[in-house]
Design a protein around this motif. Structure first.
Motif, PDB file in Angstrom:
ATOM      1  N   PRO A 196      16.448 -41.708  40.420  1.00 61.94           N
ATOM      2  CA  PRO A 196      17.190 -42.630  40.006  1.00 61.94           C
ATOM      3  C   PRO A 196      16.330 -44.071  40.409  1.00 61.94           C
ATOM      4  O   PRO A 196      17.324 -45.352  39.787  1.00 61.94           O
ATOM      5  CB  PRO A 196      17.992 -41.952  41.859  1.00 61.94           C
ATOM      6  CG  PRO A 196      17.860 -40.845  41.526  1.00 61.94           C
ATOM      7  CD  PRO A 196      16.475 -40.661  40.502  1.00 61.94           C
ATOM      8  N   LEU A 255      20.943 -44.300  44.738  1.00 56.89           N
ATOM      9  CA  LEU A 255      19.977 -43.330  44.737  1.00 56.89           C
ATOM     10  C   LEU A 255      20.437 -41.782  44.703  1.00 56.89           C
ATOM     11  O   LEU A 255      20.295 -41.418  44.085  1.00 56.89           O
ATOM     12  CB  LEU A 255      18.859 -44.133  45.645  1.00 56.89           C
ATOM     13  CG  LEU A 255      18.092 -44.817  44.994  1.00 56.89           C
ATOM     14  CD1 LEU A 255      16.499 -45.436  45.595  1.00 56.89           C
ATOM     15  CD2 LEU A 255      18.291 -45.214  43.474  1.00 56.89           C
ATOM     16  N   PHE A 258      22.980 -40.733  42.106  1.00 57.28           N
ATOM     17  CA  PHE A 258      22.146 -40.864  41.598  1.00 57.28           C
ATOM     18  C   PHE A 258      21.305 -39.895  40.878  1.00 57.28           C
ATOM     19  O   PHE A 258      21.103 -39.010  39.925  1.00 57.28           O
ATOM     20  CB  PHE A 258      22.129 -41.512  40.328  1.00 57.28           C
ATOM     21  CG  PHE A 258      23.253 -43.027  40.027  1.00 57.28           C
ATOM     22  CD1 PHE A 258      23.412 -42.869  38.654  1.00 57.28           C
ATOM     23  CD2 PHE A 258      23.527 -43.391  40.763  1.00 57.28           C
ATOM     24  CE1 PHE A 258      24.884 -43.290  38.858  1.00 57.28           C
ATOM     25  CE2 PHE A 258      24.236 -44.511  40.795  1.00 57.28           C
ATOM     26  CZ  PHE A 258      24.946 -44.270  39.510  1.00 57.28           C
ATOM     27  N   ASP A 259      21.188 -38.914  42.110  1.00 54.31           N
ATOM     28  CA  ASP A 259      20.216 -38.013  41.652  1.00 54.31           C
ATOM     29  C   ASP A 259      20.309 -36.571  42.091  1.00 54.31           C
ATOM     30  O   ASP A 259      20.760 -36.008  43.767  1.00 54.31           O
ATOM     31  CB  ASP A 259      18.813 -37.910  43.607  1.00 54.31           C
ATOM     32  CG  ASP A 259      17.752 -37.223  43.677  1.00 54.31           C
ATOM     33  OD1 ASP A 259      17.873 -36.967  42.512  1.00 54.31           O
ATOM     34  OD2 ASP A 259      17.169 -36.977  44.291  1.00 54.31           O
TER      35      ASP A 259
END
Length: 464
Positions: A196, A255, A258-259
């Motif tokens: 990310p 973060l 998107f991880d």
């Protein structure tokens, strides 16, 4: 002093920024869908090899296109039967080729628009039109119009996010807000990265604490407010102020969103993302990049779960579905697309999100039913562009499933029944989101602009 003037001056103009946002956030009518995911198979997948079976292609295989079709005579190709097997699925019995056998398991939830058409068969113009309604650059994208009309449900994330492993043909213009406020611009994220921190570069400020960052943002706000006071209302400046706020707030949530490594291994594998069980780190095959689109689909689901209004996932860099030379390349491409699409639909349905999430699947146009024989073609087993009749899929968000709408001719070349133009598709998408396309307008350069220009009709027959 009028109320508008009061809002412009009180708080150095920020009252007007807040008012404009509130005005944008109200739908015109009760929406069926709250969010949209557009899975864009850029390059132009072949309708006659996927969701629009044509037995006559086998019957007339190797023969010139019959009838009065100037393009067919000009290009001198012969009809080519699909090398892929079709079969019926679900209670609806709609036929789908084996390229999308896993997606076909959801056919009773899918509306197959078989009569799509656009204005031009060239990639730049067609992909622009599918995204902005126009064949020339300089106009807002569909996602920008939606966020302009409805705002976002999560103030810590952008309302419109675009994912692509690389950059699609035309590039950033496809998610541009153009003359709409800049806060409505799509945020581009490269999903060929698994970390990310690399997907969203420069998200964390280098040096300084969070409190120090907050003070810097507040200083910028004061300076921008001062400029607004001196110069008067400025939509672009107001948009930049809002964008800066979103960028600051993204640090708390982006973060994590998107991880995909935080997803259980079984889910990642179901989407087609390879992982090393010991470390849960993504391990992508460098030769085929099989996991890129899969990761995009999984991230799209995670973003929708967090209230992002519009997510677009491009299949890959440039125009991968552009199979001029050999249509058999579609098998490799579909291998990368079919599994994650099916997994995404399964997850949305099981969570109940499919009822309020509209999923769109398709490209900028389709492909012709005859072989391409141009001199630049080294394997004459491919198909040229076809903007006159192709297929787009709609799922969830108030759309009837298990139905085929419209039809192309006996060979899959031209839309002949219940024709659907891009403007009609956009009008329908906006309608499902609670927005009337004729009322969603923006004043620019002396006239009122809208996504559907001066055309477009809602496809009432496909609505629940």
């Amino acid at each position: 002093m009028t109320r508008r003037e009061l809002l412009q001056t009180t708080g150095t103009g920020f009252g007007m920024v807040g008012l404009s946002h509130l005005l944008q956030a109200a739908p015109h009518h009760t929406p069926k869908a709250k969010q949209v995911i557009f899975l864009f198979l850029n390059g132009g997948p072949s309708q006659v090899d996927t969701f629009d079976p044509k037995p006559n292609l086998a019957k007339f295989h190797g023969q010139p296109m019959p009838g009065d079709y100037p393009k067919a005579k000009q290009e001198r190709g012969t009809l080519m039967q699909s090398p892929f097997k079709f079969q019926r699925y679900g209670q609806s019995g709609l036929e789908v080729s084996d390229l999308f056998a896993k997606t076909a398991q959801h056919i009773d939830d899918i509306c197959v628009l078989r009569s799509m058409h656009t204005d031009l068969p060239a990639h730049p113009q067609a992909i622009l039109q599918m995204n902005s309604g126009r064949i020339i650059p300089g106009f807002p994208s569909w996602g920008s119009w939606i966020t302009y009309g409805l705002g976002t449900e999560n103030k810590n994330l952008p309302g419109f996010i675009t994912l692509c492993a690389g950059v699609p043909d035309v590039g950033a213009q496809l998610w541009s807000s153009a003359f709409l406020p800049s806060v409505n611009q799509g945020t581009y994220v490269p999903n060929d990265e698994s970390d990310p921190e690399k997907m969203i570069q420069h998200l964390r400020a280098r040096g300084g604490t969070t409190e120090e960052q907050r003070k810097r943002v507040e200083l910028w706000e004061k300076l921008n407010k001062l400029q607004l006071t001196q110069s008067g209302p400025d939509a672009q400046l107001e948009g930049r102020i809002q964008s800066m706020e979103v960028a600051y707030r993204m640090q708390s949530e982006a973060l994590d969103a998107f991880d995909v490594a935080k997803e259980p291994l079984a889910i990642r594998e179901r989407y087609g993302i390879e992982a090393t069980p010991d470390t849960s780190e993504m391990k992508i095959k460098s030769a085929t990049r099989d996991g890129d689109f899969a990761r995009g689909c999984l991230v799209a689901r995670r973003l929708i779960e967090r209230g992002v209004r519009a997510v677009q996932v491009y299949f890959g860099n440039d125009k991968p579905w552009d199979s001029h030379h050999d249509i058999l390349v579609h098998r490799r491409l579909a291998h990368q697309a079919d599994q994650p699409i099916a997994a995404l639909l399964s997850d949305l349905k099981s969570s109940g999100l499919l009822k309020e999430t509209l999923v769109i699947i398709g490209g900028e146009f389709g492909r012709r039913p005859w072989t391409e024989v141009a001199g630049r073609i080294n394997v004459q087993n491919g198909r040229n562009h076809n903007n006159e009749g192709f297929t787009t899929l709609l799922i969830g968000g108030g759309v009837k499933g298990g139905m085929a709408y419209g039809a192309t001719d006996d060979f899959g070349y031209q839309a002949i029944d219940k024709k659907v133009h891009v403007h009609d598709l956009h009008a329908t998408v906006l309608h499902l989101m609670g927005l009337e396309h004729t009322r969603l307008t923006y004043p620019y350069s002396g006239r009122q602009f809208r996504l559907t220009d001066v055309a477009g009709n809602v496809i009432q027959e496909i609505l629940v």
